[in-house]
Design an enzyme around this catalytic site. Structure first.
Site, PDB file in Angstrom:
ATOM      1  N   CYS A  89      -1.798 -33.485   7.418  1.00 11.05           N
ATOM      2  CA  CYS A  89      -1.198 -32.257   7.915  1.00 11.05           C
ATOM      3  C   CYS A  89      -1.799 -31.889   8.064  1.00 11.05           C
ATOM      4  O   CYS A  89      -2.397 -30.588   6.699  1.00 11.05           O
ATOM      5  CB  CYS A  89       0.636 -32.462   7.241  1.00 11.05           C
ATOM      6  SG  CYS A  89       1.719 -31.056   8.264  1.00 11.05           S
ATOM      7  N   CYS A 140      -3.544 -30.657  14.779  1.00  8.71           N
ATOM      8  CA  CYS A 140      -1.711 -30.583  14.284  1.00  8.71           C
ATOM      9  C   CYS A 140      -2.246 -32.237  14.334  1.00  8.71           C
ATOM     10  O   CYS A 140      -2.567 -32.871  15.400  1.00  8.71           O
ATOM     11  CB  CYS A 140      -0.543 -30.609  15.249  1.00  8.71           C
ATOM     12  SG  CYS A 140       0.582 -31.578  14.755  1.00  8.71           S
TER      13      CYS A 140
END
Ligand code: DGL
Length: 265
Positions: free
Chosen positions: A75, A192
């Site tokens: 992440c 992302c």
């Protein structure tokens, strides 16, 4: 390492599966625990202090329960913030996921690169430092997307997502005149881990062709190097998929390919 290593892969939701599938391909000999902190999703909407206060103690609990040999923070929104805190608090190796600005700028011919991430990731000092250190003279456009991670979650969960919704998030990445291939954006960093889930659709919707940079294969190589030589064979146990909300996901058939075909408990 003589026994099969245990790799814990962590994200705010399902995006980290795009990193997991590369790690599984590189290390079929490992046991896998995937943790989606969906009770706190999306991380991109939380403040820096909230994310640190959430992830650091949660990781302590997960390490205590699963005893991993290595943790992958799959992440960008978390890695650009908590990696140093995690390394200070816990003694095992952490591999993070941060925007691949250096390779993108190294390969761009038009010298125009866009970084597509959550609103949190593009605001981070960490991301700005990567641009200062590695832009190599490129013009870097930061695009903070409010909804793309949620759209990717929705699509993976079988809901239908409109082209318009995706294009609205994507359009600011395309800078310059479509007719001038020498100066328009030619490289987009997927900053992302959710976004590769929508890559086929983004390619179709893009106003012109660009190179999309997904750092997942490089992350998998780093994990494998840290673990050392493979012991051979494929770990036969079921992989563990944990949602912090304890929701019943009913996604096993969808998830299995990300785990290299092994059953997901
Ligand atoms: N998958 C996460 C990332 O790489 C973010 C999604 C979220 O906002 O929670 O940044």
């Amino acid at each position: 390492m003589t026994n099969s290593p245990t790799i814990l892969v962590f994200d705010s939701g399902l995006g980290g599966l795009t990193v997991l599938r590369e790690v599984v391909a590189a290390r079929p000999d490992a046991h896998y625990v995937y943790v989606a902190d969906d009770a706190f999703f999306p991380y991109g909407h939380h403040s820096e202090d909230e994310i640190i206060a959430r992830v650091v103690p949660l990781m302590g609990e997960l390490i205590g329960t699963h005893d991993p040999d290595i943790v992958v923070i799959a992440c960008n929104t978390a890695s650009t913030l908590v990696l140093s805190h995690l390394r200070a608090a816990y003694s095992l190796p952490f591999v993070g996921t941060v925007p691949a600005i250096k390779p993108a700028c190294a390969q761009s011919k038009s010298r125009r690169v866009s970084v597509l991430g959550t609103k949190g990731t593009v605001k981070r000092e960490y991301t700005k430092a990567l641009i200062r250190d590695f832009a190599q003279g490129c013009e870097v456009t930061l695009v903070g997307s409010p909804e793309l991670a949620s759209l990717a979650e929705a699509e993976l969960s079988g809901r239908s997502i409109s082209d318009e919704a995706i294009l609205a998030e994507l359009a600011p990445c395309f800078v310059g005149k479509a007719s001038d291939a020498t100066s328009r954006t030619d490289t987009v960093v997927l900053a992302c881990t959710h976004y590769p889930l929508l890559l086929d659709r983004m390619k179709k919707l893009a106003p012109w062709t660009v190179d999309w940079i997904d750092p997942a294969p490089a992350i998998a190589r780093r994990v494998s190097d840290l673990l050392g030589p493979r012991i051979g064979g494929t770990a036969q146990d079921r992989a563990a998929m944990i949602f912090t909300s304890n929701r019943v996901h009913g996604l096993s058939a969808t998830l299995t390919p990300f785990f290299g075909g092994r059953a997901v408990a």
